[in-house]
Scaffold this active site. Sequence first.
Site, mmCIF file in Angstrom:
data_model
loop_
_atom_site.group_PDB
_atom_site.id
_atom_site.type_symbol
_atom_site.label_atom_id
_atom_site.label_comp_id
_atom_site.label_asym_id
_atom_site.label_seq_id
_atom_site.Cartn_x
_atom_site.Cartn_y
_atom_site.Cartn_z
ATOM 1 N N LYS A 30 6.831 0.036 -7.764
ATOM 2 C CA LYS A 30 5.504 -0.340 -8.268
ATOM 3 C C LYS A 30 4.522 -0.388 -7.103
ATOM 4 C CE LYS A 30 2.948 -3.795 -8.837
ATOM 5 N NZ LYS A 30 1.676 -3.068 -8.686
ATOM 6 N N GLU A 64 7.849 -9.629 2.876
ATOM 7 C CA GLU A 64 7.018 -9.588 4.082
ATOM 8 C C GLU A 64 5.576 -9.868 3.688
ATOM 9 O OE1 GLU A 64 8.176 -9.738 7.119
ATOM 10 O OE2 GLU A 64 10.054 -9.864 6.026
ATOM 11 N N CYS A 111 -1.759 -6.442 8.443
ATOM 12 C CA CYS A 111 -1.140 -7.766 8.446
ATOM 13 C C CYS A 111 -1.015 -8.265 9.881
ATOM 14 C CB CYS A 111 0.227 -7.712 7.790
ATOM 15 S SG CYS A 111 1.243 -6.421 8.483
ATOM 16 N N GLU A 118 -5.831 -16.521 5.934
ATOM 17 C CA GLU A 118 -5.874 -15.067 6.138
ATOM 18 C C GLU A 118 -7.097 -14.505 5.424
ATOM 19 O OE1 GLU A 118 -3.063 -12.303 4.215
ATOM 20 O OE2 GLU A 118 -2.751 -11.387 6.180
#
Length: 521
Positions: free
Chosen positions: A211, A292, A326, A421
């Site tokens: 996906k 992750e 990231c 973040e």
Amino acid sequence: MATLAAAVRPFVNEPLLDFRKEANGQAMRAAIEKARKELGREYDMVIGGRRLRTEEKIKSVNPARPSEVIGIHQKAGREHVEPAMQAALAAFGTWKDRLMEERAELLFKVADILRRRKLEFNAWLTLEVGKNWEEAEADTCEAIDFCELYAREALRLASVEPPVQLPGERDSLRYSALGVGAVITPWNFPLAILTGMTVASVVCGNTVVLKPSSDSPTIAAKLFGALEEAGMPAGVVNFCPGAGATFGNGLVAHPKTRFVAFTGSRDVGLDIQVRSSQPQPGQIWIKRTILEMGGKNSIIVDSDANLDAAVEGVAVSAFGFQGQKCSACSRAIVHQKVYDQFLEKLRQRVAQIQVGDPAENKYMGPVINEGAMKSILNYIEIGKKEGRLVTGGKRASGDGYFIEPTVIEDVDPKSRLSQEEIFGPVLAVMKVKDFDEALATANDTDYGLTGAIYSTSEEKIERAKREFHVGNLYINRKCTGAVVGAHPFGGFNMSGTDSKAGGTDYLYLFSQAKSIGHKLN
Ligand code: NAD
């Protein structure tokens, strides 16, 4: 086939094209023009080799020109979870028993296809997610590296050193497949991460339901096409773009899902962790999760650092691909002795950054979509209150989702700007009195993905190696751009399960070891 392991050359990283060379630049422009002729095409969902269309569609657009439709995709819903799972289960029945060499061969073929069609993949990365040419090239090369490395690692796992041999026994350890995996991927490395998690799964004998992110389904469809071209049997990978909340959720919860390989945000990762841990009727295993997640990454600039190198490292780590890695640096922690000098040099360096269409290879392109743009601009407003705006601070000109590279200084380490973040081109700069405070500040977030330190002191560098609590630490270089093989990648704390993609430990996560003690007569 059995001689494949012997014939394979040692792993080397795919060399990056140099776009300062006129010929390479021209070739990239030509590839973008060629891709443009294919814009707006409709792509199928593929389950067990069957091509399907749904009523509801996902429309992916160019974030630099939102009126430009990149691809139309099918939208898998809850009703597609069961057929996708059944197709993957059926394929697992035979795929798991193929020789490891055959599966490794598939990865080598995919690497060859990506290599041959590199500029084409680069072009789609530029158009669908807004990567400039260098960033697109790095993404494609990383995907090639994952195929090349994991193929070799699989061959190594197929012939591991035997364990201790007891007298009168032949003792052995065999790695075998887990089952059907849900591979759920983000948009920011839409080729590399998607390829890495998919091929690591299948080379170990698993089958998957893939996906991709709804922001980058076209690149995913192109990779799926490469897998088919390489001869992957039907059902080994089932290509299902769809919404996270319906299809993704249903897939994670399915009792036959054996593992979930996910890369994405912290909240979704934690949600997957909770859902995976709840056994469903008929489920006979503990689902394995490889998660992750996000980061809030710091670069420490020490009093004795080479300031020009530090400024360069911070600028490219914070603003490369618009701060949407990231691993991006979102906090510069600077010793008070060099703070003013660093800030002025940084301001001058950031002023040189060009924002514009990545198809024209401008350094900074758009952020991924309107929602991300609004969220980032909101954080900038918060930052203006929490600190002092040094440069940037607003939307940049153009129809796309362009934001100026933004630096905010005098930020409290506990503030939202310093802790959350943002995933955009926003850098918080903090002043510290000494190296102890620098390390404490760097470690004071929920995350632990990447970090870097600029210093010429061997003693401080050694301390950072011991005490800077991140999965990927860099010394006197930027904190982005992990290289497959050299810098296995994965974070500590809320950044994830430290799965170390691109490393020699990675495939163990996608397999289970059977220990066999065979008593000899
Ligand atoms: P996201 O979490 O929004 O989406 C990731 C994937 O999860 C998408 O395919 C999405 O559709 C799917 N999803 C969403 N809700 C779901 C649900 N309830 N169940 C199952 N699947 C669901 O992340 P994103 O915006 O695509 O990517 C950016 C994030 O990824 C950032 O936080 C970034 O730091 C992180 N990231 C981490 C790494 C790493 O290696 N640690 C690498 C790249 C990106």
